[in-house]
Scaffold this motif. Structure first.
Motif, PDB file in Angstrom:
ATOM      1  N   UNK A   1      29.226   7.918  10.968  1.00 20.46           N
ATOM      2  CA  UNK A   1      30.611   7.769  11.419  1.00 20.46           C
ATOM      3  C   UNK A   1      30.705   6.838  12.627  1.00 20.46           C
ATOM      4  N   UNK A   2      29.757   6.930  13.555  1.00 18.00           N
ATOM      5  CA  UNK A   2      29.740   6.019  14.702  1.00 18.00           C
ATOM      6  C   UNK A   2      29.594   4.575  14.230  1.00 18.00           C
ATOM      7  N   UNK A   3      28.733   4.354  13.265  1.00 17.38           N
ATOM      8  CA  UNK A   3      28.506   3.017  12.731  1.00 17.38           C
ATOM      9  C   UNK A   3      29.762   2.491  12.035  1.00 17.38           C
TER      10      UNK A   3
ATOM     11  N   UNK B   1       0.797  -1.223   0.000  1.00 16.46           N
ATOM     12  CA  UNK B   1       0.000   0.000   0.000  1.00 16.46           C
ATOM     13  C   UNK B   1       0.829   1.273   0.000  1.00 16.46           C
ATOM     14  N   UNK B   2       2.174   1.132   0.009  1.00 16.63           N
ATOM     15  CA  UNK B   2       3.053   2.296  -0.044  1.00 16.63           C
ATOM     16  C   UNK B   2       3.461   2.838   1.315  1.00 16.63           C
ATOM     17  N   UNK B   3       3.077   2.166   2.393  1.00 19.10           N
ATOM     18  CA  UNK B   3       3.444   2.615   3.738  1.00 19.10           C
ATOM     19  C   UNK B   3       4.895   2.252   4.038  1.00 19.10           C
ATOM     20  N   UNK B   4       5.571   3.147   4.757  1.00 24.17           N
ATOM     21  CA  UNK B   4       6.955   2.881   5.141  1.00 24.17           C
ATOM     22  C   UNK B   4       6.997   1.807   6.225  1.00 24.17           C
ATOM     23  N   UNK B   5       7.947   0.900   6.096  1.00 24.75           N
ATOM     24  CA  UNK B   5       8.162  -0.160   7.077  1.00 24.75           C
ATOM     25  C   UNK B   5       9.618  -0.089   7.538  1.00 24.75           C
ATOM     26  N   UNK B   6       9.821   0.040   8.847  1.00 31.21           N
ATOM     27  CA  UNK B   6      11.157   0.185   9.417  1.00 31.21           C
ATOM     28  C   UNK B   6      11.559  -1.063  10.192  1.00 31.21           C
ATOM     29  N   UNK B   7      12.822  -1.461  10.069  1.00 29.42           N
ATOM     30  CA  UNK B   7      13.350  -2.575  10.855  1.00 29.42           C
ATOM     31  C   UNK B   7      13.662  -2.074  12.261  1.00 29.42           C
ATOM     32  N   UNK B   8      13.908  -2.990  13.158  1.00 30.61           N
ATOM     33  CA  UNK B   8      14.287  -2.601  14.529  1.00 30.61           C
ATOM     34  C   UNK B   8      15.600  -1.821  14.521  1.00 30.61           C
ATOM     35  N   UNK B   9      16.528  -2.250  13.677  1.00 32.23           N
ATOM     36  CA  UNK B   9      17.799  -1.542  13.565  1.00 32.23           C
ATOM     37  C   UNK B   9      17.565  -0.108  13.098  1.00 32.23           C
TER      38      UNK B   9
ATOM     39  N   UNK C   1      18.504   7.310  17.860  1.00 32.69           N
ATOM     40  CA  UNK C   1      19.780   7.979  18.102  1.00 32.69           C
ATOM     41  C   UNK C   1      19.792   9.350  17.428  1.00 32.69           C
ATOM     42  N   UNK C   2      19.264   9.427  16.208  1.00 28.88           N
ATOM     43  CA  UNK C   2      19.177  10.706  15.504  1.00 28.88           C
ATOM     44  C   UNK C   2      18.305  11.674  16.283  1.00 28.88           C
ATOM     45  N   UNK C   3      17.185  11.199  16.780  1.00 31.79           N
ATOM     46  CA  UNK C   3      16.270  12.046  17.564  1.00 31.79           C
ATOM     47  C   UNK C   3      16.979  12.572  18.804  1.00 31.79           C
TER      48      UNK C   3
ATOM     49  N   UNK D   1      25.293  12.464   9.892  1.00 34.03           N
ATOM     50  CA  UNK D   1      26.716  12.198   9.627  1.00 34.03           C
ATOM     51  C   UNK D   1      27.396  11.585  10.847  1.00 34.03           C
ATOM     52  N   UNK D   2      27.083  12.080  12.027  1.00 30.41           N
ATOM     53  CA  UNK D   2      27.649  11.525  13.269  1.00 30.41           C
ATOM     54  C   UNK D   2      27.285  10.058  13.394  1.00 30.41           C
TER      55      UNK D   2
END
Length: 87
Positions: free
Chosen positions: A60-62, A25-33, A40-42, A56-57
């Motif tokens: 780089x952390x990843x 249906x076009x809805x975004x689906x996110x993994x747990x990762x 972390x971004x929030x 970017x941080x």
């Protein structure tokens, strides 16, 4: 779930931090990762970091975490193949 807006998730998607899958249906689906990355971004954005810099941080952390993991594997392999030392 994360306490973020759809706009925030779209923004980090546009910054290519995460790329959600799409349902039929076009809805975004996110993994747990991806949700952990978004959280972390929030956290960084809530601390006053601009979203582009936060992305970017996190990238780089990843990369650092992956490099440390590979380095540990190399060290482990080198230690297991080293000849025993005589005492």
């Amino acid at each position: 779930m994360l306490g973020t807006t759809q706009g925030f998730l779209r923004a980090i998607g546009e910054a290519r931090l995460i790329t959600p899958l799409r349902s039929e249906g076009g809805h975004r689906r996110y993994s747990r990762y991806q949700l952990r990355i978004a959280a972390r971004a929030r956290e960084l954005v809530d601390q006053g970091t601009p979203i582009e810099a936060a992305c970017r941080i996190i990238i780089l952390e990843d990369q650092l975490e992956e490099a440390q993991r590979i380095n540990a594997e190399y060290r482990s392999a080198a230690e297991s193949s080293a000849p025993p030392s005589s005492a």
